[in-house]
Motif scaffolding. Structure first.
Motif, mmCIF file in Angstrom:
data_model
loop_
_atom_site.group_PDB
_atom_site.id
_atom_site.type_symbol
_atom_site.label_atom_id
_atom_site.label_comp_id
_atom_site.label_asym_id
_atom_site.label_seq_id
_atom_site.Cartn_x
_atom_site.Cartn_y
_atom_site.Cartn_z
ATOM 1 N N THR A 173 0.811 -1.222 0.000
ATOM 2 C CA THR A 173 0.000 0.000 0.000
ATOM 3 C C THR A 173 0.846 1.274 0.000
ATOM 4 N N SER A 181 -5.616 1.950 -6.902
ATOM 5 C CA SER A 181 -6.411 1.032 -6.093
ATOM 6 C C SER A 181 -5.819 -0.355 -6.201
ATOM 7 N N GLN A 183 -6.947 -4.578 -5.229
ATOM 8 C CA GLN A 183 -7.940 -5.546 -4.788
ATOM 9 C C GLN A 183 -7.308 -6.935 -4.757
#
Length: 604
Positions: A173, A181, A183
């Motif tokens: 991150t 983004s 996922q």
């Protein structure tokens, strides 16, 4: 007159042409001198002539092992000129935007790479990026605007093999931009049924059957940084093989010494229950044909019954084993009893368990004793909750592998025994230890000191008479009991990089030896033993090259056990080597025999 004017006009034109020619020559000379002067002042490489630089001399003559020995410029040298010269020398296509301009902040660099020279030329005011074979240079504002363009965003799929998607998302991150983004795939079911049944509802699911996967959408440079991090994070973890030796020893020593005196046949002072059916009871027995208990000796003594016998239990257990010396005359007996018991119990467990770094490893060898812990009763049903008391040897550990060959381990060894009483109350005796230790790879640590001694010395006697010297021994009983319990645990951890380091081949050989040893214990006349022995003979004949005899013996073996897999394989090999055309038909025959045997088993 006319000719004179014409002549003057021509002279003026010639004069003007001469002047302009001189001006053009001077301007060209100035321009060439300026270029040559600039190239000479730049002098990018020591001892490299201006002609080499201006004509694009070979890069090998300019660069030395990929380094620029000297990058020297005159004072107030422009950024754009420096970029052009650097690109010419290093063979790079450098394209600055129109807004890129300014003066260099240095005059000379020594032993620098291309990227270092670029950083020095651009400073903090400009940025550059590489796109294929082009190097584009921007002002800081232009660069930030281009980098923030949403149209540059792309995505990439990463398949993970050792790290979970949740852990990967958390760790990468920091390198993902605020506009990007990430996922990850759903976590797999990690619950393993450990109870009595493997059909627990929590043991399965419909989660994705592929490896953990993450998808990143971001700018290309951020995705590249995330990819670098994942290459360092998603690596095969090390394992720890723990060889444990758990020794539990219990030594019990007991000594009983006493005298038993019995008068009147040793009738119990409390009498005999009327319903026991003891027909030869002297007193207190049941009345024939009645369930009414008789009077016990104390009650009869209180009633002044004549001839009431008197009991003395003595100080020795004459019903036990040991040494008994005594006399018996009528209803009077006297015994001297001596009994010494020594019980030495040793329980040795040698489990080996493999665990991944930071993961829990457990091994349990023992017995689970069931008991009813709770009973719930309603008007229509009764429900009982059954629990289990786990006794035996248990070892739990969690390793933490260091980079210096040392292993830190949380260890919890336990040795226990127990029983369940008649009222379903469990009673457990346990020796356990919980600690955190540091040990080097391959070294053995000893966890000892888990011991206790229980010494009991008891004495029962007739008051005063038992204290008399010499003859006091006739009126007392002594019991000595010594119990020593000790648990010793030896642990040897090994850091495992490859599965073959567990020495599994040697363990397989041990299992094969035990299997052969178990077969030797079979009855010689049994079908299983006969088949095993004949198969060994067939294999020996095959090794010696006598395939005909081997086939005859194998036919006999398969008559005894049609589904003997090793014999079938050996027969297939022999037929394949000697009569390959018959191999298919032989397979059909063997399959038919096996199916008939299975069918007979089901019918039985």
């Amino acid at each position: 007159m006319y000719r004179k004017k014409n002549s003057n006009g021509k002279n003026k034109i010639r004069s003007r042409l001469v002047v302009w020619s001189i001006v053009l020559v001077l301007m060209a000379a100035i321009a060439v001198a300026d270029v040559n002067h600039g190239l000479a002042e730049a002098n990018l490489v020591a001892n490299v002539s201006v002609a080499q630089v201006a004509t694009g001399g070979s890069q090998e003559s300019v660069l030395q092992n990929g380094m620029i020995p000297v990058f020297k410029c005159e004072e107030n040298f422009g950024v754009r000129k420096a970029l052009a010269l650097l690109g010419n020398i290093c063979g790079r296509n450098i394209v600055p935007t129109p807004n890129v301009d300014g003066l260099l902040a240095f005059r000379e660099l020594t032993n620098v790479t291309f990227d270092e020279v670029m950083d020095a030329i651009l400073g903090d005011n400009f940025k550059y990026e590489k796109r294929g074979n082009l190097i584009r240079v921007y002002t800081r504002d232009e660069y930030n605007k281009i980098m923030a363009d949403p149209e540059r965003m792309t995505y990439k799929i990463f398949t993970l093999y050792y790290i979970s998607a949740a852990e990967a998302m958390k760790l990468i991150t920091p390198v993902i931009s605020t506009a990007g983004s990430i996922q990850g795939s759903s976590a797999a079911e990690n619950l393993v049924p450990v109870g009595d049944s493997i059909t627990a509802d929590s043991g399965g699911g419909d989660t994705m059957a592929l490896n953990d996967t993450i998808v990143i959408e971001d700018y290309p440079e951020n995705i590249a940084e995330a990819e670098k991090m994942l290459k360092q994070l998603d690596i095969r973890p090390k394992q720890v093989l723990v060889e444990a030796t758990i020794l539990s020893a219990t030594l019990t020593e007991g000594l009983e010494l006493g005298v038993d005196l019995s008068f009147a046949a040793g009738v119990s002072l409390t009498g005999t229950d009327a319903g026991t059916g003891t027909a030869d009871a002297v007193l207190g027995g049941y009345i024939e044909g009645s369930q009414t208990a008789g009077l016990n000796p104390l009650q009869q003594a209180g009633a002044l019954s004549a001839g009431s016998p008197i009991e003395t239990t003595g100080f020795a257990n004459i019903g036990g084993s040991g040494l008994k010396i005594g006399v018996s005359a009528g209803d009077i007996r006297a015994f001297i009893s001596a009994l010494e018991t020594v019980t030495d119990t040793t329980i040795l467990a040698n489990p080996k368990i493999l665990a991944i770094n930071k993961q829990l490893g457990q091994v349990y060898i023992g017995n689970k004793i069931g008991y009813i812990s709770q009973t719930t009763q309603t008007q229509t049903s009764t429900t009982q909750d059954v629990k289990f008391l786990e006794t035996g040897v248990k070892l739990s550990f969690r390793p933490y592998i260091g980079d210096d060959g040392y292993i830190r381990m949380d260890i919890y060894p336990k040795d226990s025994s127990g029983t369940v009483k008649a009222n379903d109350i469990p009673d457990e005796f346990s020796t356990e230890l919980k600690t955190n230790i540091m040990v080097k790879d391959g070294e053995t640590i000893v966890i000892g000191g888990l011991f206790r001694d229980v010494i009991v010395a008891s004495r029962s006697q007739i008051p005063l008479l038992g204290d008399l010297p010499f003859i006091g021994a006739l009126f007392r009983k002594t019991t000595d009991s010594v119990q020593r319990q000790e648990v010793i645990i030896l642990l040897t951890p090994h850091i495992i990089d490859e599965a073959k380091e567990t020495n599994s081949d040697a363990r397989i050989d041990d299992i094969r030896r035990k299997r052969l040893g178990a077969k030797e214990e079979l009855q010689w006349a049994g079908k299983a033993r006969l088949a095993e022995d004949r198969y060994a003979q067939a294999a020996r004949h095959y090794i010696e090259g006598d395939t005909d005899t081997a086939m005859k013996v194998l036919d006999y073996v398969l008559e005894l056990r049609p589904s003997y897999l090793e014999a079938i394989r050996l027969k297939e090999r022999i037929i394949g080597e000697t009569r390959p055309d018959e191999l298919d038909s032989m397979e059909r025959i063997l399959l038919g025999d096996i199916e008939r045997e299975d069918s007979d088993k089901w019918r039985r």
